[in-house]
Design a protein around this motif. Structure first.
Motif, PDB file in Angstrom:
ATOM      1  N   HIS A 175       0.591   7.684   8.426  1.00 28.96           N
ATOM      2  CA  HIS A 175       1.152   7.704   7.068  1.00 28.96           C
ATOM      3  C   HIS A 175       0.941   9.111   6.535  1.00 28.96           C
ATOM      4  CE1 HIS A 175       1.675   6.676   2.782  1.00 28.96           C
ATOM      5  NE2 HIS A 175       2.366   5.648   3.219  1.00 28.96           N
ATOM      6  N   CYS A 176       2.030   9.776   6.155  1.00 23.39           N
ATOM      7  CA  CYS A 176       1.986  11.194   5.817  1.00 23.39           C
ATOM      8  C   CYS A 176       2.413  11.443   4.375  1.00 23.39           C
ATOM      9  CB  CYS A 176       2.954  11.980   6.709  1.00 23.39           C
ATOM     10  SG  CYS A 176       2.669  11.801   8.461  1.00 23.39           S
ATOM     11  N   SER A 177       1.895  12.524   3.833  1.00 20.79           N
ATOM     12  CA  SER A 177       2.355  12.991   2.525  1.00 20.79           C
ATOM     13  C   SER A 177       2.309  14.516   2.526  1.00 20.79           C
ATOM     14  CB  SER A 177       1.491  12.394   1.407  1.00 20.79           C
ATOM     15  OG  SER A 177       0.135  12.748   1.589  1.00 20.79           O
ATOM     16  N   LYS A 178       2.496  15.095   1.344  1.00 14.00           N
ATOM     17  CA  LYS A 178       2.615  16.549   1.248  1.00 14.00           C
ATOM     18  C   LYS A 178       1.599  17.076   0.235  1.00 14.00           C
ATOM     19  CE  LYS A 178       6.866  18.126   0.927  1.00 14.00           C
ATOM     20  NZ  LYS A 178       7.019  18.838   2.209  1.00 14.00           N
ATOM     21  N   SER A 179       1.077  18.246   0.514  1.00 15.33           N
ATOM     22  CA  SER A 179       0.136  18.842  -0.435  1.00 15.33           C
ATOM     23  C   SER A 179       0.829  19.796  -1.393  1.00 15.33           C
ATOM     24  CB  SER A 179      -0.967  19.595   0.316  1.00 15.33           C
ATOM     25  OG  SER A 179      -0.423  20.692   1.020  1.00 15.33           O
ATOM     26  N   ALA A 180       2.076  20.094  -1.136  1.00 16.63           N
ATOM     27  CA  ALA A 180       2.831  20.995  -2.012  1.00 16.63           C
ATOM     28  C   ALA A 180       4.289  20.573  -2.030  1.00 16.63           C
ATOM     29  CB  ALA A 180       2.717  22.442  -1.518  1.00 16.63           C
ATOM     30  N   GLY A 181       4.959  20.879  -3.116  1.00 18.03           N
ATOM     31  CA  GLY A 181       6.372  20.554  -3.226  1.00 18.03           C
ATOM     32  C   GLY A 181       7.211  21.360  -2.250  1.00 18.03           C
ATOM     33  N   GLN A 182       8.427  20.901  -2.023  1.00 18.28           N
ATOM     34  CA  GLN A 182       9.317  21.586  -1.085  1.00 18.28           C
ATOM     35  C   GLN A 182      10.705  21.667  -1.690  1.00 18.28           C
ATOM     36  OE1 GLN A 182       9.542  19.759   2.781  1.00 18.28           O
ATOM     37  NE2 GLN A 182      11.123  21.156   3.512  1.00 18.28           N
ATOM     38  N   SER A 183      11.233  22.861  -1.733  1.00 13.64           N
ATOM     39  CA  SER A 183      12.571  23.073  -2.293  1.00 13.64           C
ATOM     40  C   SER A 183      13.630  22.611  -1.301  1.00 13.64           C
ATOM     41  CB  SER A 183      12.762  24.549  -2.620  1.00 13.64           C
ATOM     42  OG  SER A 183      14.065  24.768  -3.129  1.00 13.64           O
ATOM     43  N   ILE A 184      14.611  21.879  -1.795  1.00 15.61           N
ATOM     44  CA  ILE A 184      15.707  21.377  -0.968  1.00 15.61           C
ATOM     45  C   ILE A 184      17.010  21.908  -1.557  1.00 15.61           C
ATOM     46  CG2 ILE A 184      16.860  19.346  -0.059  1.00 15.61           C
ATOM     47  CD1 ILE A 184      14.012  19.564   0.929  1.00 15.61           C
ATOM     48  N   VAL A 229       0.269   0.385   3.857  1.00  9.69           N
ATOM     49  CA  VAL A 229      -0.937   0.564   3.051  1.00  9.69           C
ATOM     50  C   VAL A 229      -2.156   0.201   3.889  1.00  9.69           C
ATOM     51  CG1 VAL A 229      -2.068   0.012   0.884  1.00  9.69           C
ATOM     52  CG2 VAL A 229       0.420  -0.163   1.060  1.00  9.69           C
ATOM     53  N   GLN A 230      -3.160   1.071   3.861  1.00 14.13           N
ATOM     54  CA  GLN A 230      -4.432   0.759   4.507  1.00 14.13           C
ATOM     55  C   GLN A 230      -5.298  -0.015   3.526  1.00 14.13           C
ATOM     56  OE1 GLN A 230      -6.972   4.055   5.693  1.00 14.13           O
ATOM     57  NE2 GLN A 230      -7.716   2.876   7.422  1.00 14.13           N
ATOM     58  N   MET A 231      -5.815  -1.160   3.962  1.00 11.36           N
ATOM     59  CA  MET A 231      -6.566  -2.025   3.057  1.00 11.36           C
ATOM     60  C   MET A 231      -7.843  -2.486   3.733  1.00 11.36           C
ATOM     61  SD  MET A 231      -3.310  -4.265   1.657  1.00 11.36           S
ATOM     62  CE  MET A 231      -4.097  -4.895   0.164  1.00 11.36           C
ATOM     63  N   THR A 232      -8.861  -2.713   2.927  1.00  9.53           N
ATOM     64  CA  THR A 232     -10.072  -3.360   3.420  1.00  9.53           C
ATOM     65  C   THR A 232     -10.076  -4.797   2.925  1.00  9.53           C
ATOM     66  OG1 THR A 232     -11.329  -2.611   1.500  1.00  9.53           O
ATOM     67  CG2 THR A 232     -11.351  -1.202   3.446  1.00  9.53           C
ATOM     68  N   THR A 233     -10.969  -5.586   3.469  1.00 12.44           N
ATOM     69  CA  THR A 233     -10.995  -7.006   3.139  1.00 12.44           C
ATOM     70  C   THR A 233     -11.116  -7.212   1.633  1.00 12.44           C
ATOM     71  OG1 THR A 233     -12.033  -7.442   5.255  1.00 12.44           O
ATOM     72  CG2 THR A 233     -12.172  -9.183   3.602  1.00 12.44           C
ATOM     73  N   ALA A 234     -10.257  -8.071   1.107  1.00 11.77           N
ATOM     74  CA  ALA A 234     -10.213  -8.458  -0.316  1.00 11.77           C
ATOM     75  C   ALA A 234      -9.479  -7.464  -1.195  1.00 11.77           C
ATOM     76  CB  ALA A 234     -11.592  -8.732  -0.882  1.00 11.77           C
ATOM     77  N   ASP A 235      -9.008  -6.344  -0.648  1.00  7.14           N
ATOM     78  CA  ASP A 235      -8.105  -5.488  -1.421  1.00  7.14           C
ATOM     79  C   ASP A 235      -6.827  -6.275  -1.734  1.00  7.14           C
ATOM     80  OD1 ASP A 235      -9.746  -3.286  -1.425  1.00  7.14           O
ATOM     81  OD2 ASP A 235      -8.697  -2.250   0.193  1.00  7.14           O
ATOM     82  N   PHE A 236      -6.119  -5.855  -2.775  1.00  3.44           N
ATOM     83  CA  PHE A 236      -4.864  -6.534  -3.076  1.00  3.44           C
ATOM     84  C   PHE A 236      -3.840  -5.563  -3.670  1.00  3.44           C
ATOM     85  CE2 PHE A 236      -5.161  -6.764  -7.699  1.00  3.44           C
ATOM     86  CZ  PHE A 236      -6.533  -6.704  -7.937  1.00  3.44           C
ATOM     87  N   LEU A 237      -2.579  -5.915  -3.485  1.00  4.83           N
ATOM     88  CA  LEU A 237      -1.446  -5.171  -4.044  1.00  4.83           C
ATOM     89  C   LEU A 237      -0.714  -6.056  -5.048  1.00  4.83           C
ATOM     90  CD1 LEU A 237       0.271  -3.704  -0.846  1.00  4.83           C
ATOM     91  CD2 LEU A 237      -1.408  -2.598  -2.307  1.00  4.83           C
ATOM     92  N   GLU A 238      -0.098  -5.410  -6.038  1.00  5.64           N
ATOM     93  CA  GLU A 238       0.807  -6.104  -6.947  1.00  5.64           C
ATOM     94  C   GLU A 238       2.077  -5.270  -7.089  1.00  5.64           C
ATOM     95  OE1 GLU A 238      -1.548  -8.515 -10.256  1.00  5.64           O
ATOM     96  OE2 GLU A 238      -2.158  -6.422 -10.230  1.00  5.64           O
ATOM     97  N   VAL A 239       3.213  -5.913  -6.970  1.00  6.34           N
ATOM     98  CA  VAL A 239       4.495  -5.225  -7.174  1.00  6.34           C
ATOM     99  C   VAL A 239       4.732  -5.107  -8.678  1.00  6.34           C
ATOM    100  CG1 VAL A 239       6.985  -5.348  -6.825  1.00  6.34           C
ATOM    101  CG2 VAL A 239       5.421  -6.097  -5.013  1.00  6.34           C
ATOM    102  N   VAL A 240       5.065  -3.897  -9.118  1.00 11.03           N
ATOM    103  CA  VAL A 240       5.291  -3.674 -10.545  1.00 11.03           C
ATOM    104  C   VAL A 240       6.690  -3.104 -10.762  1.00 11.03           C
ATOM    105  CG1 VAL A 240       2.857  -3.352 -11.113  1.00 11.03           C
ATOM    106  CG2 VAL A 240       4.242  -1.387 -10.478  1.00 11.03           C
TER     107      VAL A 240
END
Lengths: 178, 181
Positions: free
Chosen positions: A40-49, B139-150
């Motif tokens: 699962h990846c994300s970015k540490s800085a914005g990137q212009s497109i 999503v990485q979760m540990t036991t008893a963690d929970f998600l809610e859709v908002v």
């Protein structure tokens, strides 16, 4: 725990303790720990497109199972297949607030517009960041890679927003080819 | 059947029927059951979303589940819970009331604290059609963690709603991907 291909047992072939541990204990642990490949990846800085197709890069691993053979921050745009199989790419691109069209697409091994466009989103007036989801299930052979491309229309540029709640994509093995 | 750490075999160990049933049959069952964790739920009736308030969707009906599901309960319909540590996939679709103006935002919260993770946003400037919001995440979760859709809208319509019904236009899937250690 790595998976070991199950043996075909023959008469008078055991089983030895070593075989039971490899074939049974360790394979059960491998099944339990599956998925062996996930990132699962994300970015540490914005990137212009711009209006040109631009590969979106990811330089942060929020979590990773397996090794960087599935994704390396050094070659941050490529989601790779360490083993042949079926993979799923899902995630959200978060854009800044300027107006215009936003397109997400992906390419297999760098080939233009392959496999397909993921999503096209129209953006109106400013007010909120724009979240644009995309997903695809893709058969891959070993060393294949997918890249996500962004593109804007109707204006000169946009920015892909960074951070844990910003642009983020997950990539994982659905099942290996047999 | 809960997970039991596989038996470590030693040399000259005698195979008995008890060991075969416990260390092989039951271990295989528990490995299989570990993966029988997926659920999809939906709304049977419309749910109101007040203007400019982040609102958790209270899913109220089960569309399907795998055997032994322990991810969601109708009595606590907003929450998707992690019975074991690992990685989970969220796949959600919502249909909004046909209304003009404002944005429609879909996201999720984690353990009801901290940051909200937005998944998709649509701005309605034309009206005349219902809007579907879609979102996916791992999503990485540990036991008893929970998600809610908002969800969120600011069309200045106080009684706007998410469309419910037996066509499952507003639905959410949640499943275990693995990765428990």
């Amino acid at each position: 725990m790595a998976w070991t291909q199950p043996v075909t047992w023959t008469t008078s072939s055991g089983p030895s303790a070593a075989q039971l541990n490899a074939q049974l204990r360790d394979n059960l642990l491998s099944l339990r720990n599956n998925n062996d490949w996930l990132v699962h990846c994300s970015k540490s800085a914005g990137q212009s497109i711009t209006t040109a197709q631009t590969a979106i890069t990811f330089n942060v691993h929020d979590y990773i199972v397996g090794t960087t053979a599935i994704h390396s921050t050094a070659s941050g745009s490529k989601f790779m297949a360490p083993v042949a199989g079926y993979y799923r790419l899902i995630g959200t691109a978060v854009w800044n607030q300027t107006s215009g069209y936003r397109q997400l697409s992906c390419r297999l091994n760098g080939a233009t517009d392959s496999p397909d466009t993921l999503n096209v989103m129209w953006e109106g007036a400013a007010g909120f960041p724009r979240e644009q989801f995309g997903s695809i299930n893709q058969p891959m052979t070993t060393a294949d890679y997918l890249e996500i491309f962004g593109k804007v229309y109707n204006n000169t540029s946009g920015t892909i927003i960074s951070g844990a709640t910003g642009t983020r994509f997950g990539w994982y093995l659905l099942g290996a080819s047999t | 059947m809960s997970w039991v750490t596989p038996h470590a075999w030693s040399a000259s160990e005698v195979l008995t029927n008890w060991k075969l049933n416990t260390y092989i049959r039951d271990a295989e069952r528990s490995a299989k059951n570990l993966w029988d964790r997926a659920v999809q739920v939906y709304l049977t009736s419309n749910q109101g979303v007040p203007d400019s308030e982040y609102t958790a969707i209270r899913w109220n009906a089960l569309q399907w589940e795998t055997s032994g599901n322990d991810l969601w309960a109708v009595g606590n319909g907003a929450q998707f819970q992690a019975p074991v540590a690992g990685f989970y996939a969220l796949d959600v679709t919502t249909e909004w009331q046909n209304a003009t103006g404002g944005i429609r935002l879909l996201g999720y919260s984690f353990n009801d604290v901290g940051s909200r993770y937005d998944l998709s946003m649509y701005e309605d400037t034309n009206g005349g059609v219902g809007i579907y919001s879609h979102g996916h995440d791992i999503v990485q979760m540990t036991t008893a963690d929970f998600l809610e859709v908002v969800v969120f809208q600011n069309a200045t319509i106080e009684d706007m709603y998410i469309v419910g019904g037996n066509n499952h236009h507003s639905r959410c899937g949640f499943r275990f991907l693995g990765g428990a250690t």
